[in-house]
Scaffold this motif. Sequence first.
Motif, PDB file in Angstrom:
ATOM      1  N   GLY A  93       0.871  -1.305   0.108  1.00  0.00           N
ATOM      2  CA  GLY A  93       0.088   0.045   0.000  1.00  0.00           C
ATOM      3  C   GLY A  93       0.969   1.279   0.031  1.00  0.00           C
ATOM      4  N   GLY A  94       2.094   1.010   0.871  1.00  0.00           N
ATOM      5  CA  GLY A  94       2.837   2.313   0.786  1.00  0.00           C
ATOM      6  C   GLY A  94       3.353   2.565  -0.602  1.00  0.00           C
ATOM      7  N   LEU A  95       3.714   1.576  -1.276  1.00  0.00           N
ATOM      8  CA  LEU A  95       4.491   1.662  -2.512  1.00  0.00           C
ATOM      9  C   LEU A  95       3.640   2.162  -3.668  1.00  0.00           C
ATOM     10  CD1 LEU A  95       6.576  -1.795  -2.766  1.00  0.00           C
ATOM     11  CD2 LEU A  95       7.504   0.738  -2.486  1.00  0.00           C
ATOM     12  N   LEU A  96       2.425   1.643  -3.571  1.00  0.00           N
ATOM     13  CA  LEU A  96       1.185   2.377  -4.378  1.00  0.00           C
ATOM     14  C   LEU A  96       0.981   3.769  -4.138  1.00  0.00           C
ATOM     15  CD1 LEU A  96      -1.359  -0.951  -4.316  1.00  0.00           C
ATOM     16  CD2 LEU A  96       0.082   0.006  -6.300  1.00  0.00           C
ATOM     17  N   GLY A  97       0.909   4.048  -2.970  1.00  0.00           N
ATOM     18  CA  GLY A  97       0.616   5.461  -2.606  1.00  0.00           C
ATOM     19  C   GLY A  97       1.820   6.507  -2.959  1.00  0.00           C
ATOM     20  N   MET A  98       3.104   5.757  -2.789  1.00  0.00           N
ATOM     21  CA  MET A  98       4.300   6.671  -3.616  1.00  0.00           C
ATOM     22  C   MET A  98       3.944   6.749  -4.888  1.00  0.00           C
ATOM     23  SD  MET A  98       7.249   5.056  -1.074  1.00  0.00           S
ATOM     24  CE  MET A  98       8.622   6.015  -2.224  1.00  0.00           C
ATOM     25  N   SER A  99       3.657   5.565  -5.572  1.00  0.00           N
ATOM     26  CA  SER A  99       3.503   5.487  -6.844  1.00  0.00           C
ATOM     27  C   SER A  99       2.362   6.445  -7.529  1.00  0.00           C
ATOM     28  CB  SER A  99       3.333   4.462  -7.492  1.00  0.00           C
ATOM     29  OG  SER A  99       2.959   4.184  -8.653  1.00  0.00           O
ATOM     30  N   PHE A 100       1.274   6.785  -6.815  1.00  0.00           N
ATOM     31  CA  PHE A 100       0.194   7.806  -7.174  1.00  0.00           C
ATOM     32  C   PHE A 100       0.729   8.996  -6.916  1.00  0.00           C
ATOM     33  CE2 PHE A 100      -3.069   4.027  -6.095  1.00  0.00           C
ATOM     34  CZ  PHE A 100      -3.029   3.689  -7.523  1.00  0.00           C
ATOM     35  N   SER A 101       1.346   9.142  -5.860  1.00  0.00           N
ATOM     36  CA  SER A 101       1.762  10.460  -5.433  1.00  0.00           C
ATOM     37  C   SER A 101       2.770  11.033  -6.504  1.00  0.00           C
ATOM     38  CB  SER A 101       2.404  10.578  -3.991  1.00  0.00           C
ATOM     39  OG  SER A 101       3.151  11.886  -3.703  1.00  0.00           O
ATOM     40  N   ALA A 102       3.761  10.221  -6.764  1.00  0.00           N
ATOM     41  CA  ALA A 102       4.783  10.701  -8.004  1.00  0.00           C
ATOM     42  C   ALA A 102       4.132  10.954  -9.232  1.00  0.00           C
ATOM     43  CB  ALA A 102       5.715   9.445  -7.954  1.00  0.00           C
ATOM     44  N   SER A 103       3.010   9.985  -9.603  1.00  0.00           N
ATOM     45  CA  SER A 103       2.390  10.457 -10.803  1.00  0.00           C
ATOM     46  C   SER A 103       1.538  11.729 -10.823  1.00  0.00           C
ATOM     47  CB  SER A 103       1.156   9.192 -11.033  1.00  0.00           C
ATOM     48  OG  SER A 103       0.567   9.611 -12.213  1.00  0.00           O
ATOM     49  N   ALA A 104       0.841  12.049  -9.481  1.00  0.00           N
ATOM     50  CA  ALA A 104       0.372  13.138  -9.598  1.00  0.00           C
ATOM     51  C   ALA A 104       1.262  14.469  -9.707  1.00  0.00           C
ATOM     52  CB  ALA A 104      -0.418  13.438  -8.333  1.00  0.00           C
ATOM     53  N   GLN A 105       2.614  14.081  -9.188  1.00  0.00           N
ATOM     54  CA  GLN A 105       3.489  15.271  -8.898  1.00  0.00           C
ATOM     55  C   GLN A 105       4.091  15.669 -10.271  1.00  0.00           C
ATOM     56  OE1 GLN A 105       6.011  14.151  -5.898  1.00  0.00           O
ATOM     57  NE2 GLN A 105       4.868  14.374  -4.116  1.00  0.00           N
ATOM     58  N   THR A 106       4.155  14.474 -11.244  1.00  0.00           N
ATOM     59  CA  THR A 106       4.884  14.655 -12.644  1.00  0.00           C
ATOM     60  C   THR A 106       3.928  15.038 -13.558  1.00  0.00           C
ATOM     61  OG1 THR A 106       4.300  12.489 -13.236  1.00  0.00           O
ATOM     62  CG2 THR A 106       6.342  12.667 -12.059  1.00  0.00           C
ATOM     63  N   TYR A 107       2.738  15.455 -13.169  1.00  0.00           N
ATOM     64  CA  TYR A 107       1.879  16.276 -14.245  1.00  0.00           C
ATOM     65  C   TYR A 107       2.158  17.792 -14.446  1.00  0.00           C
ATOM     66  CZ  TYR A 107      -2.156  18.615 -16.588  1.00  0.00           C
ATOM     67  OH  TYR A 107      -2.940  19.277 -17.421  1.00  0.00           O
ATOM     68  N   PRO A 108       2.197  18.286 -15.698  1.00  0.00           N
ATOM     69  CA  PRO A 108       2.059  17.274 -16.821  1.00  0.00           C
ATOM     70  C   PRO A 108       3.256  16.628 -17.527  1.00  0.00           C
ATOM     71  CG  PRO A 108       2.271  19.553 -17.407  1.00  0.00           C
ATOM     72  CD  PRO A 108       2.427  19.675 -16.074  1.00  0.00           C
ATOM     73  N   HIS A 109       3.180  15.286 -17.869  1.00  0.00           N
ATOM     74  CA  HIS A 109       4.435  14.555 -18.511  1.00  0.00           C
ATOM     75  C   HIS A 109       4.537  14.673 -20.033  1.00  0.00           C
ATOM     76  CE1 HIS A 109       2.009  11.208 -18.789  1.00  0.00           C
ATOM     77  NE2 HIS A 109       1.538  11.219 -17.522  1.00  0.00           N
ATOM     78  N   LYS A 110       3.446  15.245 -20.589  1.00  0.00           N
ATOM     79  CA  LYS A 110       3.641  15.090 -22.106  1.00  0.00           C
ATOM     80  C   LYS A 110       2.671  16.386 -22.463  1.00  0.00           C
ATOM     81  CE  LYS A 110      -0.802  12.406 -22.183  1.00  0.00           C
ATOM     82  NZ  LYS A 110      -1.536  11.154 -23.003  1.00  0.00           N
ATOM     83  N   PRO A 111       2.746  16.751 -23.714  1.00  0.00           N
ATOM     84  CA  PRO A 111       2.049  17.801 -24.419  1.00  0.00           C
ATOM     85  C   PRO A 111       0.497  17.808 -23.954  1.00  0.00           C
ATOM     86  CG  PRO A 111       3.816  16.914 -25.933  1.00  0.00           C
ATOM     87  CD  PRO A 111       3.557  16.011 -24.730  1.00  0.00           C
ATOM     88  N   LEU A 112      -0.045  19.053 -23.930  1.00  0.00           N
ATOM     89  CA  LEU A 112      -1.458  19.206 -23.840  1.00  0.00           C
ATOM     90  C   LEU A 112      -1.987  19.596 -25.242  1.00  0.00           C
ATOM     91  CD1 LEU A 112      -0.176  19.606 -20.774  1.00  0.00           C
ATOM     92  CD2 LEU A 112      -2.031  21.247 -20.724  1.00  0.00           C
ATOM     93  N   ARG A 113      -3.102  19.356 -25.528  1.00  0.00           N
ATOM     94  CA  ARG A 113      -3.954  19.556 -26.794  1.00  0.00           C
ATOM     95  C   ARG A 113      -4.811  20.700 -26.462  1.00  0.00           C
ATOM     96  NH1 ARG A 113      -8.095  15.801 -29.960  1.00  0.00           N
ATOM     97  NH2 ARG A 113      -8.841  15.276 -27.671  1.00  0.00           N
TER      98      ARG A 113
END
Length: 326
Positions: free
Chosen positions: A15-35
């Motif tokens: 659960g901790g790893l998943l939480g870290m994963s989701f947190s990291a994902s949120a922090q990396t927005y945006p990680h690609k161009p926007l349309r």
Amino acid sequence: MRLSFRIAAAALAVGGLLGMSFSASAQTYPHKPLRWVVGYPAGGGTDFLARTVGAQLSHQIGQQAVVDNRPGASAILASELVARSAPDGYTIFSADNGVLVYNSLLYKKLRYDPQKDFALLGMMGRSPLVIVASPQLGIKDAQGLLAALRKEPGKYSIGTAGTGSPHHLALELFQREANVSLQHIPYKGGAPALQELMGNQIPLMMLDLPSGISAVKAGKAIPLLAMSGERIPQLPNVPTARELGFSKVEAYTWQGLVVPKGTPADIQKQLSTELQKAMHEPAVRQSLFDAGWEARPSNAEDMARYVKSERETWSVLVKDKNIQLD
């Protein structure tokens, strides 16, 4: 007991790893161009606004905001596209008064719902509508325009960017409040109407300044009357309809930024904050001013209040004039 403890510990670790994963994902927005979807052709006022603000936004967020022009049917096609897009923060949309207010008032059958399909991020800019004349017409000011319209009701034709456009509804409002009558000639956009005006094919036009500021500066379109609450800074010598006694005549083209409904709240907040920051950038504001726009940065809540007010105002006119497009 030991086995249960180990299972519980393992579950907590995962659960901790998943939480870290989701947190990291949120922090990396945006990680690609926007349309950045624009419901009008390249080269127009809406396109210029999106590209100007988009360039600054791209600089701020570290990802390119790529403009995707999807013109057609009063931006209805673009609206439907965005409404069906993934609500992941990678599709943003220039939504004007047609998209968010007029279309739902004028069309009984609409395949998007402006109130249910979009989340508002904030306002960007607006431009008052102006009645302009062909130089060959010989009318040089607002008093001359009103005198001509009252002397020969129904004689003069006036071009707009199309039936159901802000320009058309501004014309209807002006005619009602000034008690005058003109022949409405709708075009497929402001550019062809302006070309006809400059070619002396039509005597008058309801113009949004970003579409024709160069023609006005060159003397190819004579500004007579502004549909604004105050005089337009770019045209300080042009009186407003209010100054002439028509207190209810106020009409603009305006643009806000939206995303598909369901876009995560934290992403909406981030985009809204970055948008307001971009709109306050001096170079952006100057570029918009030079192009005929008035920068109008706001947050989502202020935009929602403005849209609500606009809907209440124009729904009365549409009902009063019985304007329906399907």
